[in-house]
Design an enzyme around this catalytic site. Structure first.
Site: not given
Ligand code: 5GW
Ligand code: MN
Length: 334
Positions: A103, A105, A108, A195, A215, A285
């Site tokens: 994703f 979005v 990202y 990410d 993890h 999660e």
């Molecule tokens: C944005 C801000 C905070 C947390 C998540 C988002 C976010 C996540 C977003 O705005 N858009 C989006 O596509 N995501 C999707 O959710 C991405 O594929 C992202 O890799 C996944 C999980 O969110 P992450 O990567 O911020 O979570 P952590 O646990 O790696 O920090």
């Molecule tokens: Mn992530």
């Protein structure tokens, strides 16, 4: 009688012989049989080097840490470097169709191109791969060069306002796709955060009915230290004293029907929580961890498959196959 007694070996000889037996026994017990094996067959040298790491995992001082074993108590393999033969596995999966969902979005979307480019270099190279990219800005996606036998699909999704809803929405969308579309197109689905970048081989050794990763921040911790949802009112609740491993939502997979069941259960749990005005501590999660406690993974990936260079205990991780990209949290938040 007297004559025969004379022919018996002397006590010194018997003691010497027993001592020799003891030494041989000691050597067999405590030295690596592979060394003997290797000397008999020099061709095994290469395999031996790979197995060296596996051996330290099996017999090393940390064998009591459950994540450092190569089998779970329910006999699911834990995939560490050196525990598989990729040539054999590649041949077994010559006709396997593999999906990779991701994703991108809102902000990202910036991670998409490096993610996909790295996947082209390291993810299931030589196999039949379908990328399922979900984004709110389909027209802004820059496509990388995709190798033959691989396809990229772009799917439009709504951008939720709250980031918590963005990450949880993945369960709902993947439930629908794993039910309707994916069974016709792929055999296995791998789900990943965007990410991240592939940084080393990630191949068919990760395929299984239901696969989760250890993890990287918790693989040396005991279950009491895991950040499971502990409030009984949540559908993601895991009681104290329970739990095997802490699994991240950033990399997991399985056969399409198994992954459908997982996503459906997590989606339902999230909806139930919504009705009860509660949100699990780590959103989807937490629900994934609850599901995998009662539906044990059939294969587990070591943190080689989800690593972050900022973390300690990197000495256990010989190959950094899938790496977190460092992000400016302020900048990527909506
Ligand atoms: C944005 C801000 C905070 C947390 C998540 C988002 C976010 C996540 C977003 O705005 N858009 C989006 O596509 N995501 C999707 O959710 C991405 O594929 C992202 O890799 C996944 C999980 O969110 P992450 O990567 O911020 O979570 P952590 O646990 O790696 O920090
Ligand atoms: Mn992530």
């Amino acid at each position: 009688m007297k004559e025969r007694w004379k022919n018996m070996p002397s006590p010194t000889y018997i003691v010497g012989f027993l001592f020799l037996l003891f030494i041989v026994g000691f050597c067999i017990q405590y030295t690596d049989l592979l060394i003997l094996f290797k000397q008999l067959n020099p061709k095994l040298d290469e395999n031996y080097k790979e197995l060296e790491h596996c051996k330290t995992l099996l017999y090393g001082e940390n064998k009591k840490k459950r994540a450092l074993n190569v089998l779970t108590p329910w006999l699911a393999p834990i995939i560490w470097n050196g525990t598989f033969n990729i040539t054999v596995l590649d041949a077994q999966h010559k006709d396997t169709r593999i999906g990779l969902s991701v994703f991108g979005v809102k902000k990202y979307i910036r991670f998409l191109l490096p993610f996909l480019e790295s996947a082209e270099r390291y993810f299931m190279v030589g196999h039949n791969v379908t990328y399922y990219v979900f984004t709110d800005k389909v027209n802004d996606v820059v496509k990388p060069k995709i190798a033959e036998g691989r396809t990229l699909q772009l799917h439009d999704v709504t951008a939720d306002k709250r980031w918590q809803d963005v990450v949880m929405r993945r369960m709902e969308i993947l439930t629908a796709f794993a039910k309707e579309r994916m069974p016709k197109e792929i055999d296995y689905l791998v789900c990943a955060d965007v990410d991240m970048v592939f940084n080393d081989h990630v191949g068919v050794e990760i395929l299984g009915d239901l696969v989760a990763t250890l993890h990287p921040g918790f693989f040396l911790s005991e279950p009491e230290g895991f950040t499971y949802e502990r409030r009984p009112i949540s559908a993601a609740y895991i009681p104290h004293g329970q739990g095997d491993f802490y699994y991240p939502a950033a990399f997991y997979g399985g056969k399409v029907d198994e992954i459908y069941k997982l996503h459906l259960a997590c989606h339902k749990g999230i909806e139930e929580d919504r009705k009860n005005k509660i949100e699990a501590i780590w959103q989807e999660e937490s629900h994934i961890n609850r599901y995998l406690l009662y539906n044990k993974p059939t294969k587990i990936l070591s943190p080689e498959y989800l690593w972050d260079n900022n973390l300690p205990s990197g000495e256990y991780i010989k190959r950094r196959r899938f790496l977190a990209v460092h992000k400016n949290h302020q900048e990527v938040r909506n």
